[in-house]
Design a protein around this motif. Structure first.
Motif, mmCIF file in Angstrom:
data_model
loop_
_atom_site.group_PDB
_atom_site.id
_atom_site.type_symbol
_atom_site.label_atom_id
_atom_site.label_comp_id
_atom_site.label_asym_id
_atom_site.label_seq_id
_atom_site.Cartn_x
_atom_site.Cartn_y
_atom_site.Cartn_z
ATOM 1 N N ILE A 180 -51.067 -87.767 -78.376
ATOM 2 C CA ILE A 180 -51.539 -88.909 -79.164
ATOM 3 C C ILE A 180 -53.038 -88.810 -79.446
ATOM 4 C CG2 ILE A 180 -49.739 -90.420 -78.238
ATOM 5 C CD1 ILE A 180 -52.028 -91.798 -76.589
ATOM 6 N N ARG A 181 -53.601 -87.597 -79.380
ATOM 7 C CA ARG A 181 -55.034 -87.486 -79.545
ATOM 8 C C ARG A 181 -55.407 -86.123 -80.116
ATOM 9 N NH1 ARG A 181 -58.274 -85.035 -76.186
ATOM 10 N NH2 ARG A 181 -56.688 -85.042 -74.556
ATOM 11 N N VAL A 182 -56.436 -86.118 -80.981
ATOM 12 C CA VAL A 182 -57.051 -84.869 -81.429
ATOM 13 C C VAL A 182 -58.540 -84.979 -81.133
ATOM 14 C CG1 VAL A 182 -57.601 -83.371 -83.386
ATOM 15 C CG2 VAL A 182 -55.380 -84.514 -83.280
ATOM 16 N N THR A 183 -59.068 -84.026 -80.379
ATOM 17 C CA THR A 183 -60.482 -84.053 -80.013
ATOM 18 C C THR A 183 -61.166 -82.792 -80.510
ATOM 19 O OG1 THR A 183 -59.992 -85.289 -78.010
ATOM 20 C CG2 THR A 183 -62.113 -84.170 -78.087
ATOM 21 N N VAL A 184 -62.345 -82.978 -81.072
ATOM 22 C CA VAL A 184 -63.134 -81.810 -81.464
ATOM 23 C C VAL A 184 -64.500 -81.891 -80.792
ATOM 24 C CG1 VAL A 184 -61.986 -81.526 -83.687
ATOM 25 C CG2 VAL A 184 -64.033 -82.967 -83.521
ATOM 26 N N LEU A 185 -65.062 -80.713 -80.493
ATOM 27 C CA LEU A 185 -66.421 -80.664 -79.980
ATOM 28 C C LEU A 185 -67.321 -80.250 -81.128
ATOM 29 C CD1 LEU A 185 -67.790 -80.883 -77.092
ATOM 30 C CD2 LEU A 185 -68.051 -78.408 -77.266
ATOM 31 N N ILE A 186 -68.375 -81.023 -81.380
ATOM 32 C CA ILE A 186 -69.284 -80.734 -82.497
ATOM 33 C C ILE A 186 -70.727 -80.853 -82.029
ATOM 34 C CG2 ILE A 186 -67.635 -81.540 -84.252
ATOM 35 C CD1 ILE A 186 -69.203 -84.205 -84.288
ATOM 36 N N ASP A 187 -71.665 -80.544 -82.926
ATOM 37 C CA ASP A 187 -73.078 -80.766 -82.614
ATOM 38 C C ASP A 187 -73.317 -82.263 -82.408
ATOM 39 O OD1 ASP A 187 -74.208 -78.290 -82.528
ATOM 40 O OD2 ASP A 187 -74.654 -78.212 -84.680
ATOM 41 N N GLU A 188 -74.104 -82.594 -81.415
ATOM 42 C CA GLU A 188 -74.340 -84.001 -81.099
ATOM 43 C C GLU A 188 -74.904 -84.762 -82.299
ATOM 44 O OE1 GLU A 188 -76.554 -84.506 -77.532
ATOM 45 O OE2 GLU A 188 -76.565 -86.694 -77.668
ATOM 46 N N LYS A 189 -75.757 -84.085 -83.083
ATOM 47 C CA LYS A 189 -76.413 -84.761 -84.209
ATOM 48 C C LYS A 189 -75.411 -85.197 -85.295
ATOM 49 C CE LYS A 189 -77.604 -80.477 -86.732
ATOM 50 N NZ LYS A 189 -76.298 -80.421 -87.396
ATOM 51 N N ASP A 190 -74.222 -84.590 -85.289
ATOM 52 C CA ASP A 190 -73.222 -84.921 -86.307
ATOM 53 C C ASP A 190 -72.273 -86.045 -85.878
ATOM 54 O OD1 ASP A 190 -74.142 -83.007 -88.097
ATOM 55 O OD2 ASP A 190 -72.881 -81.417 -87.215
ATOM 56 N N THR A 191 -72.471 -86.572 -84.661
ATOM 57 C CA THR A 191 -71.505 -87.519 -84.097
ATOM 58 C C THR A 191 -71.196 -88.683 -85.030
ATOM 59 O OG1 THR A 191 -72.470 -86.992 -81.932
ATOM 60 C CG2 THR A 191 -70.930 -88.842 -82.030
ATOM 61 N N GLU A 192 -72.246 -89.380 -85.464
ATOM 62 C CA GLU A 192 -72.033 -90.580 -86.270
ATOM 63 C C GLU A 192 -71.361 -90.245 -87.600
ATOM 64 O OE1 GLU A 192 -74.767 -89.976 -84.469
ATOM 65 O OE2 GLU A 192 -74.435 -91.582 -83.006
ATOM 66 N N LYS A 193 -71.812 -89.131 -88.197
ATOM 67 C CA LYS A 193 -71.231 -88.708 -89.466
ATOM 68 C C LYS A 193 -69.733 -88.407 -89.291
ATOM 69 C CE LYS A 193 -72.781 -84.812 -91.338
ATOM 70 N NZ LYS A 193 -73.532 -83.794 -92.094
ATOM 71 N N ALA A 194 -69.412 -87.722 -88.192
ATOM 72 C CA ALA A 194 -68.018 -87.353 -87.932
ATOM 73 C C ALA A 194 -67.155 -88.591 -87.703
ATOM 74 C CB ALA A 194 -67.942 -86.422 -86.720
ATOM 75 N N MET A 195 -67.677 -89.556 -86.939
ATOM 76 C CA MET A 195 -66.907 -90.770 -86.654
ATOM 77 C C MET A 195 -66.606 -91.519 -87.942
ATOM 78 S SD MET A 195 -68.630 -92.239 -83.169
ATOM 79 C CE MET A 195 -67.439 -93.568 -82.917
ATOM 80 N N ASN A 196 -67.627 -91.671 -88.769
ATOM 81 C CA ASN A 196 -67.428 -92.399 -90.022
ATOM 82 C C ASN A 196 -66.463 -91.655 -90.945
ATOM 83 O OD1 ASN A 196 -69.045 -94.982 -90.370
ATOM 84 N ND2 ASN A 196 -70.527 -93.627 -89.374
ATOM 85 N N ALA A 197 -66.584 -90.328 -90.961
ATOM 86 C CA ALA A 197 -65.698 -89.535 -91.816
ATOM 87 C C ALA A 197 -64.239 -89.702 -91.384
ATOM 88 C CB ALA A 197 -66.111 -88.067 -91.753
ATOM 89 N N ALA A 198 -63.998 -89.623 -90.068
ATOM 90 C CA ALA A 198 -62.634 -89.754 -89.555
ATOM 91 C C ALA A 198 -62.116 -91.177 -89.795
ATOM 92 C CB ALA A 198 -62.593 -89.411 -88.064
ATOM 93 N N HIS A 199 -62.993 -92.146 -89.557
ATOM 94 C CA HIS A 199 -62.611 -93.554 -89.749
ATOM 95 C C HIS A 199 -62.149 -93.789 -91.191
ATOM 96 C CE1 HIS A 199 -63.042 -98.005 -89.387
ATOM 97 N NE2 HIS A 199 -62.836 -97.761 -88.111
ATOM 98 N N ASP A 200 -62.894 -93.199 -92.123
ATOM 99 C CA ASP A 200 -62.521 -93.310 -93.539
ATOM 100 C C ASP A 200 -61.230 -92.547 -93.835
ATOM 101 O OD1 ASP A 200 -64.668 -94.858 -94.159
ATOM 102 O OD2 ASP A 200 -65.893 -93.235 -95.003
ATOM 103 N N ALA A 201 -61.164 -91.305 -93.342
ATOM 104 C CA ALA A 201 -60.038 -90.433 -93.677
ATOM 105 C C ALA A 201 -58.706 -91.031 -93.250
ATOM 106 C CB ALA A 201 -60.230 -89.062 -93.024
ATOM 107 N N PHE A 202 -58.712 -91.734 -92.103
ATOM 108 C CA PHE A 202 -57.461 -92.309 -91.607
ATOM 109 C C PHE A 202 -57.290 -93.767 -92.034
ATOM 110 C CE2 PHE A 202 -58.028 -88.609 -88.889
ATOM 111 C CZ PHE A 202 -56.765 -88.031 -88.970
ATOM 112 N N GLY A 203 -58.161 -94.232 -92.905
ATOM 113 C CA GLY A 203 -58.011 -95.574 -93.490
ATOM 114 C C GLY A 203 -58.064 -96.692 -92.458
ATOM 115 N N LEU A 204 -58.931 -96.559 -91.446
ATOM 116 C CA LEU A 204 -58.953 -97.554 -90.378
ATOM 117 C C LEU A 204 -59.638 -98.860 -90.771
ATOM 118 C CD1 LEU A 204 -59.714 -95.265 -87.311
ATOM 119 C CD2 LEU A 204 -57.543 -96.303 -87.951
ATOM 120 N N GLU A 205 -60.436 -98.817 -91.816
ATOM 121 C CA GLU A 205 -61.168 -100.048 -92.170
ATOM 122 C C GLU A 205 -60.217 -101.110 -92.703
ATOM 123 O OE1 GLU A 205 -61.332 -97.743 -96.061
ATOM 124 O OE2 GLU A 205 -60.989 -97.422 -93.913
ATOM 125 N N ASP A 206 -59.188 -100.681 -93.371
ATOM 126 C CA ASP A 206 -58.141 -101.534 -93.941
ATOM 127 C C ASP A 206 -58.311 -103.020 -93.633
ATOM 128 O OD1 ASP A 206 -55.983 -102.785 -94.882
ATOM 129 O OD2 ASP A 206 -54.507 -101.527 -93.804
#
Lengths: 402, 402
Positions: free
Chosen positions: A376-402
């Motif tokens: 029930i989970r997908v985790t990726v390790l990325i550069d720390e500086k990209d954290t916020e960008k990645a969260m927002n991108a995933a949030h958008d991609a999966f349509g969570l704001e709905d």
């Protein structure tokens, strides 16, 4: 209804807050419910007790440390009983001896074994609000124990399970579980429901509203949890087995910056190499999270893994000490990394989630360093500086704001 | 030997004093004795808890007040165990639940009924110093109770009785029982021994080193008490049944300035008048000490009695309220008075003590306002300003400086 309500230390830190909590509990009581309230020690009182002990003995015996700790919650429940009494409601405070909160014997990190609910039922039958000390228990030697981090949440869930409560309400400083941290993802939305497993994965991944042990126990005994704010009257989030997932693949995005990647490069490629490495780490009590093994050059292999930032130095240390046994070419450590995860019970029957996650990160130009998945989970390790960008991108991609 | 040692709040008020007490107990332990230590709450901590409670509820329920109070002693014993551990000695702290300190049910003023000594014996057998919370108990409802004033002394004596201890040592800020208060009578001398009854009379009369309840219990169970200083290594005073009285008539002189005389003048001289007056006072919960009835003018009588200064207003109040029933000519109250007493088991067989007391006061030109005697005590009420002069005169007359 029989309701168990748990309030943390900040909720009872001073007189005003104590009365605020008292009124909140009395409201439910006046509506005819049976009310059990679990309290932590006031504000930073537990820290003060630690300082007091350390001043006398830098390494105090754990048994005596627990004896000292337990006075914090006893203070909270006694004062709360007085406050409720001042508001004209009959309330009674009970400690771990009085509710026979039996635990395993280990001091500082005990686990609840059973609760004798007779006294509590008796007081509820007298129409009293029952106030119970969180975090503490009694072991087979008749000594106080404490439950470790998140202990009061566990106390509340254990009581709800033992008394077959209709609901266990955990009051925190947030008003529920969100699709992502609202401070990072502006479009984050509060979930009305979530499953135990999703909650467990979110907690592990740094969403940290509820402690894992309490969620595990709630799952085991089918206790319906509600995470609510102690400051507002908002509905909160219900944690239960069959939470409606609103037809969504993913219910939340979580990030954890407290992580470091260690790469052990150029290990001889023979059976037992991975075992040797992780055996050494386990014996040093180091928790390893993600693991990645890749083929190296010249009959060697590379193993990378993540640990929490505070364990990184220890990990490097034991690897260095066992240099002869492991015989790696060299060891690298990268600290400016973060884990970003999407969690959702819905993805179990939908294979496309991982692909969608990678796609959205690619579109945002974010490099993926490691990948780890569960049902029930997908985790990726990325550069720390990209954290916020990645969260927002995933949030958008999966349509969570709905 | 099995020794019970009791230290009050000032003896454990800070880290330095805690270690001082710890070392003192360890000395006995290292000599091979079994050592039980009873502790009070640190310094003024109990007062702080009272303030904390009153802030939340000006009239807190007594049951919850006791729940709050008991954390004070638990803090003391846990910290003391840590201190002893830091000094390399195995020690264990136990609260009222753990030593099964059963009391009557009344909160705030409970009396000890029985102690299950199994746990304590078990820990002593492990060669541990056993630290026990003073002042607190458990009632039949499984709730905390407290023992009221002087409670920790009582705990120590009860433990000494239950475990058949060889000695119960009460550590205070004085180094024993004196023939008179050394601040008032320069020639005052420390007694090496004193009987329970003399101690009881001295305590009642304001010498106040030991609380009456603990002395009564020690007498009942034949527990040998030793009053010692927590600051010096001096021998102290032994309190026991068959104390050698060193062939003296009188063992001490005591004074009590917290007293007021009320005179109800001109009551009709018929049966039942005295009963009516003291019935009214008893129902108002006012403790009366000395009583004197004298013949008045015109078929009337006067009744004088003493009460503590803080009860005087209440006493005058209820007499005023019952004016019709009593019908006195008038009521007087004198506050600048003091009781001075000589106490001694020796006077039982020596009728001349009272006369000698009156003679020495007459020689010092001190007027006696009231007289009261018991088998081992002669008390006079005098002007407060004469207190010191009277004490010195009596001390000299009975040769107490020896």
């Amino acid at each position: 209804m029989l309701i168990v309500k748990k309030f943390g230390g900040t909720s009872v830190a001073n007189k005003e807050r104590i009365f605020h909590v008292a009124k909140r509990c009395i409201k439910d009581y006046r509506e005819g419910h049976d009310v059990i309230v679990v309290l932590s020690a006031m504000g930073k009182y537990t820290d003060e007790l630690v300082d007091m002990a350390r001043d006398v003995n830098p390494r105090p015996p754990k048994r005596e440390m627990d004896m000292l700790f337990t006075i914090g919650e006893q203070m909270s429940v006694a004062l709360m009983a007085m406050a409720m009494n001042a508001l004209g409601v009959s309330a009674i405070s009970l400690n771990a001896f009085q509710v026979a909160m039996h635990t395993t014997s280990s001091y500082g990190n005990a686990r609840i074994k059973r609760i004798d609910s007779d006294r509590i039922r008796h007081e509820l039958d007298q129409r009293k609000i029952v106030l119970i000390t969180g975090f503490q228990g009694i072991n087979k030697y008749d000594d106080y124990t404490t439950l470790g981090r998140g202990g009061s949440d566990t106390t509340a869930v254990a009581l709800a399970a033992a008394l077959h409560a209709d609901e266990c309400q955990i009051y925190t400083d947030v008003d529920g579980i969100y699709t992502a941290d609202p401070r990072v993802v502006k479009k984050a939305r509060k979930l009305s429901e979530i499953t135990y497993d999703e909650m467990l994965d979110l907690a592990t991944l740094g969403a940290g509203v509820l402690h894992n042990r309490s969620v595990e126990m709630a799952k085991k005994y089918g206790v319906q949890l509600v995470v609510r704010s102690s400051l507002t009257e908002e509905e909160g989030t219900i944690v239960k087995e069959d939470a409606k997932m609103e037809r969504m693949l993913v219910s939340g995005v979580a990030a954890d910056k407290n992580t470091a990647r260690i790469s052990v490069v150029g290990l001889i490629d023979k059976p037992g190499t991975a075992f040797a490495l992780f055996d050494i780490l386990a014996k040093a009590n180091i928790n390893v999270d993600m693991i990645l093994q890749s083929v190296g050059r010249n009959q060697t292999k590379d193993i990378s893994f993540t640990v929490s930032n505070d364990s990184a130095a220890d990990a490097l240390n034991v690897i260095e000490k066992n240099k002869k046994r492991l015989n790696p070419e060299h060891v690298e450590c990268e600290r400016n990394v973060a884990k970003v995860s999407v969690v959702g019970a819905g993805m179990m029957s939908n294979p496309g989630v991982a692909a969608k996650m990678f796609e959205c990160l690619f579109n945002s130009n974010i490099n993926i360093k490691m990948i780890s998945t569960s049902e029930i989970r997908v985790t990726v390790l990325i550069d720390e500086k990209d954290t916020e960008k990645a969260m927002n991108a995933a949030h958008d991609a999966f349509g969570l704001e709905d």
